[in-house]
Design a protein around this motif. Structure first.
Motif, PDB file in Angstrom:
ATOM      1  N   ALA A  84      -3.030  13.846  -3.037  1.00 29.69           N
ATOM      2  CA  ALA A  84      -2.953  12.491  -3.563  1.00 29.69           C
ATOM      3  C   ALA A  84      -2.664  11.480  -2.450  1.00 29.69           C
ATOM      4  O   ALA A  84      -3.214  10.379  -2.432  1.00 29.69           O
ATOM      5  N   TRP A  85      -1.808  11.856  -1.518  1.00 29.62           N
ATOM      6  CA  TRP A  85      -1.450  10.934  -0.432  1.00 29.62           C
ATOM      7  C   TRP A  85      -2.639  10.660   0.491  1.00 29.62           C
ATOM      8  O   TRP A  85      -2.828   9.543   0.950  1.00 29.62           O
ATOM      9  N   ASN A  86      -3.436  11.686   0.748  1.00 29.82           N
ATOM     10  CA  ASN A  86      -4.545  11.557   1.694  1.00 29.82           C
ATOM     11  C   ASN A  86      -5.871  11.212   1.022  1.00 29.82           C
ATOM     12  O   ASN A  86      -6.875  11.037   1.721  1.00 29.82           O
ATOM     13  N   ASP A  87      -5.896  11.160  -0.299  1.00 29.70           N
ATOM     14  CA  ASP A  87      -7.149  10.905  -1.013  1.00 29.70           C
ATOM     15  C   ASP A  87      -7.722   9.555  -0.604  1.00 29.70           C
ATOM     16  O   ASP A  87      -7.009   8.548  -0.548  1.00 29.70           O
ATOM     17  N   PHE A  88      -9.016   9.537  -0.344  1.00 30.27           N
ATOM     18  CA  PHE A  88      -9.667   8.305   0.104  1.00 30.27           C
ATOM     19  C   PHE A  88     -10.874   7.931  -0.751  1.00 30.27           C
ATOM     20  O   PHE A  88     -11.047   6.759  -1.105  1.00 30.27           O
ATOM     21  N   LEU A  89     -11.716   8.916  -1.115  1.00 30.25           N
ATOM     22  CA  LEU A  89     -12.997   8.613  -1.742  1.00 30.25           C
ATOM     23  C   LEU A  89     -12.847   7.916  -3.089  1.00 30.25           C
ATOM     24  O   LEU A  89     -13.444   6.857  -3.317  1.00 30.25           O
ATOM     25  N   TRP A  90     -12.065   8.530  -4.007  1.00 24.10           N
ATOM     26  CA  TRP A  90     -11.943   7.891  -5.310  1.00 24.10           C
ATOM     27  C   TRP A  90     -11.145   6.584  -5.254  1.00 24.10           C
ATOM     28  O   TRP A  90     -11.553   5.595  -5.880  1.00 24.10           O
ATOM     29  N   PRO A  91     -10.028   6.491  -4.528  1.00 29.41           N
ATOM     30  CA  PRO A  91      -9.343   5.199  -4.446  1.00 29.41           C
ATOM     31  C   PRO A  91     -10.208   4.084  -3.877  1.00 29.41           C
ATOM     32  O   PRO A  91     -10.090   2.936  -4.310  1.00 29.41           O
ATOM     33  N   VAL A  92     -11.089   4.400  -2.930  1.00 29.87           N
ATOM     34  CA  VAL A  92     -11.918   3.345  -2.372  1.00 29.87           C
ATOM     35  C   VAL A  92     -12.993   2.897  -3.365  1.00 29.87           C
ATOM     36  O   VAL A  92     -13.531   1.789  -3.261  1.00 29.87           O
ATOM     37  N   LEU A 139      -3.793   1.008  16.108  1.00 29.96           N
ATOM     38  CA  LEU A 139      -4.485   2.052  15.343  1.00 29.96           C
ATOM     39  C   LEU A 139      -3.695   3.352  15.356  1.00 29.96           C
ATOM     40  O   LEU A 139      -3.607   4.051  14.340  1.00 29.96           O
ATOM     41  N   MET A 140      -3.113   3.699  16.501  1.00 27.61           N
ATOM     42  CA  MET A 140      -2.321   4.918  16.561  1.00 27.61           C
ATOM     43  C   MET A 140      -1.047   4.787  15.716  1.00 27.61           C
ATOM     44  O   MET A 140      -0.608   5.751  15.088  1.00 27.61           O
ATOM     45  N   ALA A 141      -0.474   3.604  15.684  1.00 27.93           N
ATOM     46  CA  ALA A 141       0.710   3.382  14.851  1.00 27.93           C
ATOM     47  C   ALA A 141       0.373   3.551  13.369  1.00 27.93           C
ATOM     48  O   ALA A 141       1.165   4.109  12.602  1.00 27.93           O
ATOM     49  N   SER A 142      -0.793   3.081  12.969  1.00 25.74           N
ATOM     50  CA  SER A 142      -1.195   3.260  11.570  1.00 25.74           C
ATOM     51  C   SER A 142      -1.407   4.730  11.239  1.00 25.74           C
ATOM     52  O   SER A 142      -1.066   5.183  10.142  1.00 25.74           O
ATOM     53  N   ALA A 143      -1.941   5.505  12.188  1.00 27.81           N
ATOM     54  CA  ALA A 143      -2.124   6.935  11.959  1.00 27.81           C
ATOM     55  C   ALA A 143      -0.781   7.649  11.818  1.00 27.81           C
ATOM     56  O   ALA A 143      -0.598   8.503  10.942  1.00 27.81           O
ATOM     57  N   VAL A 144       0.176   7.302  12.668  1.00 25.64           N
ATOM     58  CA  VAL A 144       1.513   7.903  12.588  1.00 25.64           C
ATOM     59  C   VAL A 144       2.193   7.513  11.294  1.00 25.64           C
ATOM     60  O   VAL A 144       2.819   8.340  10.616  1.00 25.64           O
ATOM     61  N   LEU A 185      -2.414   3.707   0.694  1.00 21.01           N
ATOM     62  CA  LEU A 185      -2.170   3.587   2.128  1.00 21.01           C
ATOM     63  C   LEU A 185      -3.381   4.031   2.939  1.00 21.01           C
ATOM     64  O   LEU A 185      -3.722   3.403   3.952  1.00 21.01           O
ATOM     65  N   SER A 186      -4.040   5.106   2.521  1.00 17.45           N
ATOM     66  CA  SER A 186      -5.203   5.584   3.268  1.00 17.45           C
ATOM     67  C   SER A 186      -6.341   4.569   3.242  1.00 17.45           C
ATOM     68  O   SER A 186      -6.991   4.330   4.266  1.00 17.45           O
ATOM     69  N   TRP A 244       0.834  -1.201   0.000  1.00 17.62           N
ATOM     70  CA  TRP A 244       0.000   0.000   0.000  1.00 17.62           C
ATOM     71  C   TRP A 244       0.872   1.255   0.000  1.00 17.62           C
ATOM     72  O   TRP A 244       0.523   2.242  -0.649  1.00 17.62           O
ATOM     73  N   LEU A 245       1.978   1.206   0.718  1.00 18.19           N
ATOM     74  CA  LEU A 245       2.899   2.336   0.723  1.00 18.19           C
ATOM     75  C   LEU A 245       3.465   2.574  -0.672  1.00 18.19           C
ATOM     76  O   LEU A 245       3.549   3.722  -1.137  1.00 18.19           O
ATOM     77  N   LEU A 246       3.835   1.505  -1.355  1.00 22.23           N
ATOM     78  CA  LEU A 246       4.337   1.627  -2.725  1.00 22.23           C
ATOM     79  C   LEU A 246       3.276   2.219  -3.639  1.00 22.23           C
ATOM     80  O   LEU A 246       3.571   3.093  -4.471  1.00 22.23           O
TER      81      LEU A 246
END
Length: 274
Positions: free
Chosen positions: A203-211, A242-247, A222-223, A68-70
């Motif tokens: 692009a990094w934080n985009d969620f709606l269209w990727p989902v 969950l906090m680790a995933s947020a960081v 990643l999001s 997901w990071l890639l």
């Protein structure tokens, strides 16, 4: 220069406000470094002691987080590069080239700012489904390349550049493309940096269209991937996970902003002039 009492008071208030603004981030970071056994009894305190990296290790071990990071890196860099190319070319044309219908076309581009992105998800989904392009990098990047704000930003910046520089290049028989590449682009580095950072953040934080377009876990960004983990692993792995995933998701963006913050300020200042 000697600071007055008022200057010191304002500085102290700003430092206090900055600390208050940073408290949630520090708290999330502290929770991500605490053992889950401790978090069951209490989530107080911002000093992670005793501390552990097990939550981050679990994040990388139980999911497709590296993939997901890639995906996020490819999508963010690809979208940023293509947006910079298209927006700079369009902005230069609107600012410097007097072609028929320029004003009408520019207003049409700006009208795109008034269209909610959710309103076009259904036709976009249908179009990419008919082309069998879902779950591809193309489907993740292409719909976001229409960037009216980027075109507006570059247009305003190019308008602020003195026309004498372009006229001098024309006297040397430089072509329009040569002027754009050798004269205008180097001068527009602050605006390009600002637009690039904003595009990368989006692009990094985009969620709606990727989902919508990414239905296979291997193509999650990643999001989207970390969002799917909250339902699957929240109860079993604990709050620290969950906090680790947020960081993990927000740290690259924070570093990027800290490194390039002066370019953001400079770009916005110069484009808000003429």
């Amino acid at each position: 220069m000697t600071r007055t009492f008022g200057d010191r008071l304002i500085l102290a208030l700003l430092i206090g406000a900055a600390f208050v603004w940073m408290m949630p981030m520090l708290w999330v970071l502290a929770l991500s470094l605490k053992p889950n056994a401790m978090l069951v009894s209490s989530t107080r305190g911002i000093v992670p002691w005793p501390h552990t990296l097990e939550n981050f290790a679990t994040l990388l071990r139980v999911s497709l987080t590296p993939r997901w990071l890639l995906n996020s890196v490819v999508v963010a860099f690809g979208m940023t590069a293509l947006t910079l190319v298209l927006s700079s070319l369009a902005g230069y044309a609107f600012a410097r080239i007097d072609f028929p219908g320029r004003r009408a076309v520019f207003l049409l581009v700006l009208a795109g700012l008034m269209v909610p992105e959710q309103a076009i998800f259904v036709p976009l989904h249908t179009m990419f489904a008919s082309w069998d392009l879902h779950n591809t990098y193309f489907s993740l990047i292409a719909p976001r390349l229409a960037a009216p704000m980027g075109v507006f930003l570059m247009t305003q910046f190019f308008k602020a550049i003195p026309s004498e520089l372009e006229e001098a290049a024309q006297l040397d028989n430089a072509s329009r493309l040569k002027i754009f590449w050798s004269v205008m682009l180097p001068l527009s580095r602050p605006a390009l940096t600002t637009l690039g950072i904003f595009t990368f953040l989006f692009a990094w934080n985009d969620f709606l269209w990727p989902v919508v377009t990414a239905t296979q876990p291997e193509m999650y960004t990643l999001s989207v991937g970390l969002g799917s983990l909250q339902g699957n692993f929240a109860m079993s792995e604990g709050l620290g996970f969950l906090m680790a995933s947020a960081v993990f998701a927000s740290a690259p963006m924070l570093v990027l902003y800290v490194v390039f913050q002066r370019y953001i300020v400079q770009g916005i200042t110069m484009t808000s002039g003429k």
